[in-house]
Design an enzyme around this catalytic site. Structure first.
Site, PDB file in Angstrom:
ATOM      1  N   ASP A  87      -8.656  -7.370 -30.020  1.00 32.77           N
ATOM      2  CA  ASP A  87     -10.107  -7.249 -30.168  1.00 32.77           C
ATOM      3  C   ASP A  87     -10.464  -6.049 -31.051  1.00 32.77           C
ATOM      4  O   ASP A  87      -9.643  -5.151 -31.285  1.00 32.77           O
ATOM      5  CB  ASP A  87     -10.708  -7.086 -28.762  1.00 32.77           C
ATOM      6  CG  ASP A  87     -12.155  -7.533 -28.671  1.00 32.77           C
ATOM      7  OD1 ASP A  87     -12.770  -7.792 -29.719  1.00 32.77           O
ATOM      8  OD2 ASP A  87     -12.665  -7.613 -27.538  1.00 32.77           O
ATOM      9  N   ASP A 101     -18.781 -14.747 -29.165  1.00 30.86           N
ATOM     10  CA  ASP A 101     -19.044 -14.425 -27.758  1.00 30.86           C
ATOM     11  C   ASP A 101     -20.082 -15.369 -27.171  1.00 30.86           C
ATOM     12  O   ASP A 101     -20.353 -15.312 -25.975  1.00 30.86           O
ATOM     13  CB  ASP A 101     -19.515 -12.975 -27.628  1.00 30.86           C
ATOM     14  CG  ASP A 101     -18.339 -12.019 -27.536  1.00 30.86           C
ATOM     15  OD1 ASP A 101     -17.204 -12.490 -27.298  1.00 30.86           O
ATOM     16  OD2 ASP A 101     -18.549 -10.801 -27.701  1.00 30.86           O
TER      17      ASP A 101
HETATM   18  C1  DGJ Z   1     -15.506  -8.685 -27.015  1.00 27.94           C
HETATM   19  C2  DGJ Z   1     -14.838 -10.031 -26.985  1.00 27.94           C
HETATM   20  O1  DGJ Z   1     -15.410 -10.889 -27.911  1.00 27.94           O
HETATM   21  C3  DGJ Z   1     -14.928 -10.607 -25.570  1.00 27.94           C
HETATM   22  O2  DGJ Z   1     -14.358 -11.879 -25.542  1.00 27.94           O
HETATM   23  C4  DGJ Z   1     -14.246  -9.674 -24.623  1.00 27.94           C
HETATM   24  O3  DGJ Z   1     -12.880  -9.626 -24.872  1.00 27.94           O
HETATM   25  C5  DGJ Z   1     -14.869  -8.286 -24.708  1.00 27.94           C
HETATM   26  N1  DGJ Z   1     -14.893  -7.811 -26.060  1.00 27.94           N
HETATM   27  C6  DGJ Z   1     -14.120  -7.316 -23.844  1.00 27.94           C
HETATM   28  O4  DGJ Z   1     -14.587  -6.043 -24.007  1.00 27.94           O
END
Ligand code: DGJ
Length: 718
Positions: free
Chosen positions: A471, A541
């Site tokens: 991430d 997301d």
């Molecule tokens: C952003 C990601 O897109 C989410 O899926 C998740 O992993 C969060 N970060 C966790 O902080």
């Protein structure tokens, strides 16, 4: 031969199966762009193009010449591909032909992700060497022609053969001049949780720039642009795609000029780029993959999909079926312990899921997002028996175990930051702007990169981890590095990307059995650069099925389905508050790399049964979905029904989705594409359709569908 050079007319013909790209040298030995479009035979190129275009080109002033790699300062006032500050302070560059080489295959790009050949016969490469006689700068234009896949990859290498330092202020991967201005262009804009919305605009007099100044490709603009004829749509018309294989700040410009010419440029963003090129040094630009389609956007996308699936993604998962996973992020956020994780995993196992992914919150003392990034040590409060123990418990259930990292970041509240406050990107004396309460590690530094490699590797060595979600949750501010002097601060952004690529190369090559997925606050770094290292990406997301119709539809404009991560989440949806049926959530998510992201132990029996069936179905069809030919049929941006299809060998899958029901809506038929008109296709209910009927008359869509309903129709060629 994909590349032919006619010594008499001094014309290069770069030919793929269905396209031609033609470069000519004029009497002044300037490299001019002559043509890009449908395939021409060599004699046509030598006999017809040469006299007319070359004549027009050298009879008129520079500002209407179609330069192959335009420079600043000698009369071309449009956007330059190269802008170089010379030792004497001016930025005039004049490049003329200094030689060329044609060879089969394609060399890797130094430190950068790039399309590769599986066999040398996959591509032929032209290295066209241009030289500035006054300064000794040489620019080698690389054109790798993938004949069968109908793609040309372009980049440039700058070499300083002079005796004084030069400064590169702009270095595009590609610049193409189109004759005429009667075009539209398409790009993908967006925001967090609303990524990659297509926007189509006419080319006008002036400059339109699609760009990132964030140090990441970003949610806001994707490093892609397509020039389109006015009549072009999903299935018709001329489309010229430019996709940059890079994950940092970029710019793609479209410029309409007074002399009815359109220039498209794509590459590093010149906005803050300033790179010293000392005598004897070279600089490699990122690469752009260019695709021409005479049959609209779908054919362009299919060409990108094939290229990126088979010649950009690497490793054992590139062409493999992807595991169906359960991720705990939307199920628990930071609030979990070992028993909760095992409970969700057990429910996942009952549903037939194959991989459990432990998301953010397993390390340091991270109970919220304000701390611990950089401290990649398990939190014994949550997981008292450690990662190895948990991973083995998951393995014993019959599932693989995956783990989330955000390795490029540091929290000010972390042991790492307390020990190394100068390891983040910063400018001395200025406040360090925080986003999500975190700072960015300075990957332009080799020691920081080495730390990340070791920190991640030691966790991967410590437990049976089969999958990594990588991430990255903020963009750069106060861009500066403690190790570079004032003359080189303009290099930080690109040096960061080179550092990141080295880190990724080292880790992914050291752990070849691990499946890596990239992520950036959802789809904030969904680009071809990262696909070279990690063959799939978390798309957004936003997990709402109806929003996902749009996001996945337009992500497929450039990126293959095998790259698109897609999960079923709880209702009401956490981002939109919308409630959609479990079947629809499954059907949308199954149209990508299928997974779940909710507390499965809380599912109703009905939903559990629906999801279980979907998992069984996915296992049957995922090869076709992820590796087949994908076609967009009905756009979620245009009507109440969205549809797409997948074809691989004899297997055909039609998916359609009702967004909002409309009263008295006419009977719908969905015209399918790319089938054999003379063959017959049997649906699961036994009905047999001819390919011709499915394509010309269309598949009779179920007219009784309610809001948010979906159908997946499996057909087989008989
Ligand atoms: C952003 C990601 O897109 C989410 O899926 C998740 O992993 C969060 N970060 C966790 O902080």
């Amino acid at each position: 031969m994909a590349i032919n050079f006619d010594a008499q007319s001094r014309i290069f013909h770069l030919a793929t199966a269905h396209t031609s790209y033609v470069i000519g040298l004029n009497e002044e030995s300037q490299a001019l762009h002559l043509y890009w479009g449908a395939h021409l035979s060599d004699p046509d190129v030598w006999a017809i193009l040469a006299p007319r275009q070359m004549h027009a080109s050298f009879e008129v002033e520079s500002c209407i010449k179609a330069f192959e790699y335009p420079c600043h300062g000698t009369g071309d006032y449009r956007t330059p591909a190269a802008r170089v500050l010379n030792a004497d302070g001016n930025s005039v560059t004049c490049l003329t032909y200094a030689g060329h080489e044609i060879y089969s295959g394609k060399k890797p790009l130094d430190g950068l992700p790039a399309v590769y050949c599986r066999e040398d016969s996959d591509a032929e490469t032209l290295e066209l060497r241009l030289k500035d006689e006054l300064t000794g700068l040489e620019v080698v234009l690389n054109y790798s022609v993938f004949e069968e896949m109908d793609v040309i990859c372009r980049s440039a290498r700058y070499e300083n053969h002079g005796d004084k330092s030069l400064r590169l202020l702009a270095g595009a991967a590609a610049s193409v001049d189109f004759f005429g201005k009667d075009y539209d262009f398409l790009h993908l804009q967006g925001a967090w949780a609303r990524e990659r919305v297509p926007e189509r605009l006419p080319v006008t007099h002036g400059l339109y720039s699609i760009e990132s100044r964030r140090g990441a490709s970003g949610h806001q603009h994707n490093p892609f642009v397509a020039l389109m004829s006015k009549n072009a749509d999903e299935f018709n018309g001329d489309v010229y795609g430019f996709s940059l294989i890079y994950s940092g700040s970029f710019a793609a410009t479209v410029e309409g000029t007074a002399y009815a010419c359109t220039r498209v440029t794509i590459g590093l963003n010149p906005y803050s780029f300033n790179w010293e090129l000392k005598p004897g040094e070279s600089f490699q630009t990122p690469e752009a993959a260019m695709v021409y389609s005479d049959k609209g956007l779908n054919l362009m996308s299919q060409r990108y999909h094939t290229l990126y699936r088979t010649h950009l993604c690497r490793g054992k998962y590139a062409l493999a079926e992807r595991p169906i996973l359960i991720n705990n992020w939307e199920a628990t956020y930071f609030g979990f312990n070992e028993e909760k994780i095992v409970e969700i995993a057990r429910a996942g196992k009952e549903m037939g899921l194959e991989l459990f992914v432990l998301d953010d919150g397993w390390f340091g003392k991270r109970d919220t997002d304000n701390c611990s990034l950089g401290d990649w040590v398990v939190d014994k409060k949550k997981l008292p028996n450690g990662l190895d123990h948990l991973a083995k418990r998951i393995n014993e259930l019959g599932m693989k175990f995956g783990l989330w990292f955000e390795p490029e970041m540091v929290s000010p509240d972390s042991d790492l930051y307390r020990a190394h406050p100068d390891w983040c990107i910063h400018v001395p004396g200025r406040a360090r702007t925080q986003a999500r309460q975190q700072l960015i590690l300075d990957l332009s530094r080799a020691d920081v990169c080495d730390y990340i490699i070791e920190a991640v590797s030691s966790v991967l060595r410590s437990a049976p981890i089969s999958y990594v979600k990588w991430d990255m949750n903020r963009n750069m501010t106060e861009i500066g590095s403690a190790l570079l002097d004032s003359e080189h601060q303009g290099e930080v952004e690109h040096r960061y990307m080179l550092g990141l690529y080295r880190v990724l190369e080292t880790i992914t090559q050291s752990f070849p059995d691990v499946l890596f997925e990239s992520c950036s606050g959802g789809g904030g770094r969904f680009d071809a650069g990262l696909l070279y290292y990690m063959p799939q990406t978390w798309t957004s997301d936003d997990t709402d099925a109806i929003e996902r119709l749009k996001i996945q539809y337009s992500t497929s404009m450039v990126y293959p389905i095998s790259a698109i991560g897609s999960h079923v989440s709880a209702v009401p949806n956490h981002q939109t508050g919308r409630t959609t049926p479990m079947q629809t959530r499954c059907d949308v998510a199954m149209s990508g790399n299928f997974g779940f992201e909710l507390d499965l132990s809380k599912l109703s029996e009905d939903d559990m049964a629906t999801a279980k069936k979907a998992v069984e179905l996915c296992k049957r069809i995922r090869g076709t979905v992820q590796q087949g030919e994908f076609t967009r049929l009905l756009s979620p941006y245009e009507g109440s029904m969205t549809a797409w299809q997948f074809v691989r060998g004899d297997a055909v899958i039609l998916c359609y989705f009702k967004v909002l029901n409309v009263p008295a809506e006419p009977l719908r038929r969905i015209k399918m594409k790319g089938l054999d008109p003379d063959a017959h296709y049997r649906a699961e209910d036994g009905t047999v359709y001819s390919g011709g009927a499915l394509m010309n008359m269309g598949y009779p869509a179920d007219w009784r569908m309610r809001d948010f309903e979906s159908r997946v129709i499996l057909l087989e060629k008989v």
